[in-house]
Design a protein around this motif. Structure first.
Motif, PDB file in Angstrom:
ATOM      1  N   MET A 116     -14.802  57.534  75.485  1.00 33.46           N
ATOM      2  CA  MET A 116     -15.227  58.756  74.813  1.00 33.46           C
ATOM      3  C   MET A 116     -14.272  59.928  74.989  1.00 33.46           C
ATOM      4  SD  MET A 116     -17.921  57.810  73.208  1.00 33.46           S
ATOM      5  CE  MET A 116     -18.737  59.333  72.713  1.00 33.46           C
ATOM      6  N   LEU A 117     -13.525  59.996  76.089  1.00 30.19           N
ATOM      7  CA  LEU A 117     -12.639  61.154  76.284  1.00 30.19           C
ATOM      8  C   LEU A 117     -11.290  60.979  75.583  1.00 30.19           C
ATOM      9  CD1 LEU A 117     -14.907  61.906  78.279  1.00 30.19           C
ATOM     10  CD2 LEU A 117     -13.144  62.874  79.756  1.00 30.19           C
ATOM     11  N   PRO A 118     -10.462  60.012  76.001  1.00 30.22           N
ATOM     12  CA  PRO A 118      -9.188  59.827  75.291  1.00 30.22           C
ATOM     13  C   PRO A 118      -9.345  58.958  74.054  1.00 30.22           C
ATOM     14  CG  PRO A 118      -9.272  58.317  77.117  1.00 30.22           C
ATOM     15  CD  PRO A 118     -10.543  59.135  77.182  1.00 30.22           C
ATOM     16  N   SER A 119     -10.615  58.532  73.782  1.00 30.84           N
ATOM     17  CA  SER A 119     -10.919  57.693  72.620  1.00 30.84           C
ATOM     18  C   SER A 119     -10.195  56.348  72.707  1.00 30.84           C
ATOM     19  CB  SER A 119     -10.541  58.420  71.320  1.00 30.84           C
ATOM     20  OG  SER A 119     -11.202  57.857  70.210  1.00 30.84           O
ATOM     21  N   GLY A 120     -10.332  55.703  73.858  1.00 32.20           N
ATOM     22  CA  GLY A 120      -9.635  54.451  74.083  1.00 32.20           C
ATOM     23  C   GLY A 120     -10.174  53.286  73.279  1.00 32.20           C
ATOM     24  N   ASN A 121      -9.386  52.844  72.301  1.00 37.15           N
ATOM     25  CA  ASN A 121      -9.777  51.649  71.549  1.00 37.15           C
ATOM     26  C   ASN A 121      -9.801  50.429  72.463  1.00 37.15           C
ATOM     27  OD1 ASN A 121      -9.882  53.031  69.033  1.00 37.15           O
ATOM     28  ND2 ASN A 121      -7.659  52.917  68.890  1.00 37.15           N
ATOM     29  N   ASP A 122      -8.925  50.418  73.469  1.00 40.40           N
ATOM     30  CA  ASP A 122      -8.904  49.314  74.417  1.00 40.40           C
ATOM     31  C   ASP A 122     -10.182  49.288  75.247  1.00 40.40           C
ATOM     32  OD1 ASP A 122      -8.073  51.746  75.514  1.00 40.40           O
ATOM     33  OD2 ASP A 122      -6.348  50.921  76.571  1.00 40.40           O
ATOM     34  N   ALA A 123     -10.708  50.459  75.608  1.00 45.71           N
ATOM     35  CA  ALA A 123     -11.977  50.524  76.337  1.00 45.71           C
ATOM     36  C   ALA A 123     -13.123  49.997  75.475  1.00 45.71           C
ATOM     37  CB  ALA A 123     -12.258  51.953  76.775  1.00 45.71           C
ATOM     38  N   GLY A 124     -13.098  50.322  74.183  1.00 48.59           N
ATOM     39  CA  GLY A 124     -14.137  49.813  73.285  1.00 48.59           C
ATOM     40  C   GLY A 124     -14.142  48.310  73.210  1.00 48.59           C
ATOM     41  N   ALA A 125     -12.954  47.712  73.124  1.00 44.59           N
ATOM     42  CA  ALA A 125     -12.859  46.247  73.075  1.00 44.59           C
ATOM     43  C   ALA A 125     -13.334  45.622  74.379  1.00 44.59           C
ATOM     44  CB  ALA A 125     -11.427  45.846  72.770  1.00 44.59           C
ATOM     45  N   ALA A 126     -13.001  46.242  75.517  1.00 43.52           N
ATOM     46  CA  ALA A 126     -13.427  45.711  76.809  1.00 43.52           C
ATOM     47  C   ALA A 126     -14.944  45.768  76.951  1.00 43.52           C
ATOM     48  CB  ALA A 126     -12.761  46.494  77.938  1.00 43.52           C
ATOM     49  N   ILE A 129     -15.721  40.597  70.049  1.00 42.97           N
ATOM     50  CA  ILE A 129     -15.769  41.708  69.097  1.00 42.97           C
ATOM     51  C   ILE A 129     -16.768  41.435  67.977  1.00 42.97           C
ATOM     52  CG2 ILE A 129     -14.436  43.096  67.466  1.00 42.97           C
ATOM     53  CD1 ILE A 129     -13.665  43.525  70.394  1.00 42.97           C
ATOM     54  N   ASP A 130     -16.740  40.236  67.407  1.00 41.44           N
ATOM     55  CA  ASP A 130     -17.634  39.924  66.291  1.00 41.44           C
ATOM     56  C   ASP A 130     -19.095  39.978  66.717  1.00 41.44           C
ATOM     57  OD1 ASP A 130     -15.431  39.573  64.686  1.00 41.44           O
ATOM     58  OD2 ASP A 130     -15.461  37.378  64.790  1.00 41.44           O
ATOM     59  N   GLN A 131     -19.386  39.418  67.882  1.00 42.98           N
ATOM     60  CA  GLN A 131     -20.768  39.418  68.368  1.00 42.98           C
ATOM     61  C   GLN A 131     -21.249  40.839  68.635  1.00 42.98           C
ATOM     62  OE1 GLN A 131     -18.177  37.558  69.433  1.00 42.98           O
ATOM     63  NE2 GLN A 131     -18.849  35.742  70.566  1.00 42.98           N
ATOM     64  N   PHE A 132     -20.371  41.655  69.195  1.00 39.97           N
ATOM     65  CA  PHE A 132     -20.754  43.036  69.477  1.00 39.97           C
ATOM     66  C   PHE A 132     -20.953  43.817  68.178  1.00 39.97           C
ATOM     67  CE2 PHE A 132     -19.988  47.480  70.677  1.00 39.97           C
ATOM     68  CZ  PHE A 132     -20.811  47.595  71.789  1.00 39.97           C
ATOM     69  N   SER A 133     -20.119  43.566  67.183  1.00 40.79           N
ATOM     70  CA  SER A 133     -20.275  44.237  65.894  1.00 40.79           C
ATOM     71  C   SER A 133     -21.619  43.899  65.274  1.00 40.79           C
ATOM     72  CB  SER A 133     -19.141  43.840  64.947  1.00 40.79           C
ATOM     73  OG  SER A 133     -17.888  44.233  65.478  1.00 40.79           O
ATOM     74  N   GLN A 134     -22.066  42.658  65.451  1.00 42.39           N
ATOM     75  CA  GLN A 134     -23.388  42.287  64.954  1.00 42.39           C
ATOM     76  C   GLN A 134     -24.467  43.095  65.663  1.00 42.39           C
ATOM     77  OE1 GLN A 134     -24.302  38.100  65.148  1.00 42.39           O
ATOM     78  NE2 GLN A 134     -26.469  38.413  64.694  1.00 42.39           N
ATOM     79  N   MET A 135     -24.324  43.272  66.974  1.00 41.72           N
ATOM     80  CA  MET A 135     -25.279  44.100  67.708  1.00 41.72           C
ATOM     81  C   MET A 135     -25.273  45.529  67.182  1.00 41.72           C
ATOM     82  SD  MET A 135     -24.854  42.942  71.707  1.00 41.72           S
ATOM     83  CE  MET A 135     -26.245  43.963  72.233  1.00 41.72           C
ATOM     84  N   MET A 136     -24.097  46.061  66.894  1.00 40.74           N
ATOM     85  CA  MET A 136     -23.989  47.419  66.369  1.00 40.74           C
ATOM     86  C   MET A 136     -24.749  47.557  65.051  1.00 40.74           C
ATOM     87  SD  MET A 136     -19.908  48.020  67.081  1.00 40.74           S
ATOM     88  CE  MET A 136     -19.809  49.773  66.690  1.00 40.74           C
ATOM     89  N   ASN A 137     -24.590  46.597  64.172  1.00 37.96           N
ATOM     90  CA  ASN A 137     -25.257  46.658  62.876  1.00 37.96           C
ATOM     91  C   ASN A 137     -26.756  46.481  63.004  1.00 37.96           C
ATOM     92  OD1 ASN A 137     -22.880  47.095  61.382  1.00 37.96           O
ATOM     93  ND2 ASN A 137     -22.397  44.916  61.427  1.00 37.96           N
ATOM     94  N   GLU A 138     -27.177  45.628  63.925  1.00 42.19           N
ATOM     95  CA  GLU A 138     -28.612  45.451  64.156  1.00 42.19           C
ATOM     96  C   GLU A 138     -29.221  46.726  64.723  1.00 42.19           C
ATOM     97  OE1 GLU A 138     -28.456  41.975  66.588  1.00 42.19           O
ATOM     98  OE2 GLU A 138     -28.529  40.605  64.874  1.00 42.19           O
ATOM     99  N   GLU A 139     -28.513  47.352  65.636  1.00 42.01           N
ATOM    100  CA  GLU A 139     -29.003  48.604  66.216  1.00 42.01           C
ATOM    101  C   GLU A 139     -29.060  49.699  65.147  1.00 42.01           C
ATOM    102  OE1 GLU A 139     -30.696  50.473  69.445  1.00 42.01           O
ATOM    103  OE2 GLU A 139     -29.979  48.409  69.334  1.00 42.01           O
ATOM    104  N   ALA A 140     -28.044  49.744  64.288  1.00 48.05           N
ATOM    105  CA  ALA A 140     -28.049  50.716  63.193  1.00 48.05           C
ATOM    106  C   ALA A 140     -29.276  50.524  62.310  1.00 48.05           C
ATOM    107  CB  ALA A 140     -26.772  50.577  62.360  1.00 48.05           C
ATOM    108  N   GLY A 141     -29.597  49.281  61.983  1.00 51.14           N
ATOM    109  CA  GLY A 141     -30.776  49.010  61.174  1.00 51.14           C
ATOM    110  C   GLY A 141     -32.063  49.451  61.853  1.00 51.14           C
ATOM    111  N   LYS A 142     -32.142  49.250  63.160  1.00 47.81           N
ATOM    112  CA  LYS A 142     -33.347  49.616  63.902  1.00 47.81           C
ATOM    113  C   LYS A 142     -33.621  51.112  63.866  1.00 47.81           C
ATOM    114  CE  LYS A 142     -34.241  47.984  67.916  1.00 47.81           C
ATOM    115  NZ  LYS A 142     -34.078  47.621  69.351  1.00 47.81           N
ATOM    116  N   ILE A 143     -32.576  51.921  63.868  1.00 51.66           N
ATOM    117  CA  ILE A 143     -32.783  53.369  63.878  1.00 51.66           C
ATOM    118  C   ILE A 143     -32.699  53.971  62.482  1.00 51.66           C
ATOM    119  CG2 ILE A 143     -31.985  53.588  66.257  1.00 51.66           C
ATOM    120  CD1 ILE A 143     -29.333  54.622  65.261  1.00 51.66           C
ATOM    121  N   GLY A 144     -32.612  53.115  61.453  1.00 51.28           N
ATOM    122  CA  GLY A 144     -32.641  53.599  60.082  1.00 51.28           C
ATOM    123  C   GLY A 144     -31.306  53.941  59.483  1.00 51.28           C
TER     124      GLY A 144
END
Length: 322
Positions: free
Chosen positions: A154-164, A173-188
């Motif tokens: 969140m501070l230096p916006s590390g893309n490497d931290a996001g992947a880790a 990455i693909d599995q986590f992206s699915q979680m992101m989309n499912e969470e997005a759907g849950k909150i509308g």
């Protein structure tokens, strides 16, 4: 230790219920119809409850859609979290590239399904070679806690931290992206489709100003998220693959917090997330409060440059105090 939860309902089913599909979307010129989106949120009941889904959310309608020549970004909005009002909205449902604002959802998933004390071993997924990509500097074999990675995210916006984080939480990455989309759907956040945890550009990685409000609003429910985004500089020590200490200092990029821009009088910045790519332009979502401790979320997407981003943000922040 928390269980890592993998929500089984799919993005396609969720999006079908919420009027528009995730699969097969190609263009970014397909905004929601105001009347449909408003009716959706006002009528959709929470499972097991009688109140509408959006009983505690800000709702955009035609009446709150605004025009202001001083707001030159492609999309922008101001949400009053205390009174649940929309004070300003320009193209709130237009699908746009979010760049690193994506990391707000990554942090939300990490806080909801992970543990801050988890020890994370960095894998090869964290090797980001795209030119201009922001990094916090971690390498395969390094060992950090989830809390350290969230600051690096969140501070230096590390893309490497996001992947880790993604690999630790979901196995890839693909599995986590699915979680992101499912969470997005849950909150509308039904105008959202993520393909990665960091926001590097892809034509099928998009969201809306309104959806980003929903995601940021959800993340604000976590005290640790508030603590992280309120931090301007974070110094820590972690171990590399050989067990040797690595000292790191990560700094935030929000100009209101670094002193490069001043908040309008009467407002205090709580923190937020910047994002910039060539396709997304300059973007920022952030929280602020006034002297009465009322809280707001403001978002600007696709400003022409950094200076223009903060010009636009100041213009919409002024709508809170005018």
């Amino acid at each position: 230790m928390k269980k890592r939860v993998f929500i089984k309902s799919g993005c396609i089913a969720l999006c079908a219920v919420f009027l528009t599909g995730c699969a097969g979307f190609k263009g970014l010129d397909n905004p929601y119809v105001f009347s449909e989106r408003t009716a959706l949120y006002q009528s959709s009941a929470v499972s097991g409850k009688s109140e509408p889904f959006a009983h505690d959310l800000c709702i955009v309608s035609e009446d709150t859609s605004s025009k202001d020549g001083a707001v030159t970004a492609e999309a922008a909005a101001v949400f009053d979290l205390t009174d649940k009002k929309v004070l300003f909205a320009k193209n709130p449902f237009e699908r746009l590239y979010p760049a690193s604002i994506t990391k707000t959802m990554t942090a939300l998933i990490a806080l909801k399904y992970g543990n801050l004390t988890d020890e994370v071993t960095v894998t090869g997924d964290a090797v980001i070679t795209e030119a201009g990509a922001s990094l916090c500097g971690i390498k395969p074999g390094d060992k950090l806690t989830m809390e350290q990675l969230l600051y690096g995210l969140m501070l230096p916006s590390g893309n490497d931290a996001g992947a880790a984080i993604a690999t630790h939480i979901a196995g890839g990455i693909d599995q986590f992206s699915q979680m992101m989309n499912e969470e997005a759907g849950k909150i509308g956040a039904t105008g959202t489709h993520f393909l990665n945890p960091h926001g590097l550009n892809d034509e099928n990685h998009y969201t809306t100003a309104y959806d980003l409000y929903l995601i940021f609003n959800e993340a604000l429910k976590y005290p640790e998220f508030r603590k992280i985004i309120a931090t301007t500089e974070y110094t820590t020590t972690y171990q590399d693959g050989a067990g040797s200490p690595v000292n790191a200092t990560w700094k935030g990029t929000n100009w209101y917090m670094t002193g490069e821009r001043q908040m309008p009088e009467g407002l205090t910045v709580l923190g937020g997330k910047t994002g910039t790519t060539k396709a997304a332009g300059s973007c920022l979502i952030m929280g602020s409060s006034d002297s009465s401790q009322r809280e707001y979320v403001t978002v600007v997407l696709k400003a022409p440059n950094h200076a223009g981003l903060y010009d636009n943000m100041t213009n919409i922040l002024n709508k809170i105090v005018e």
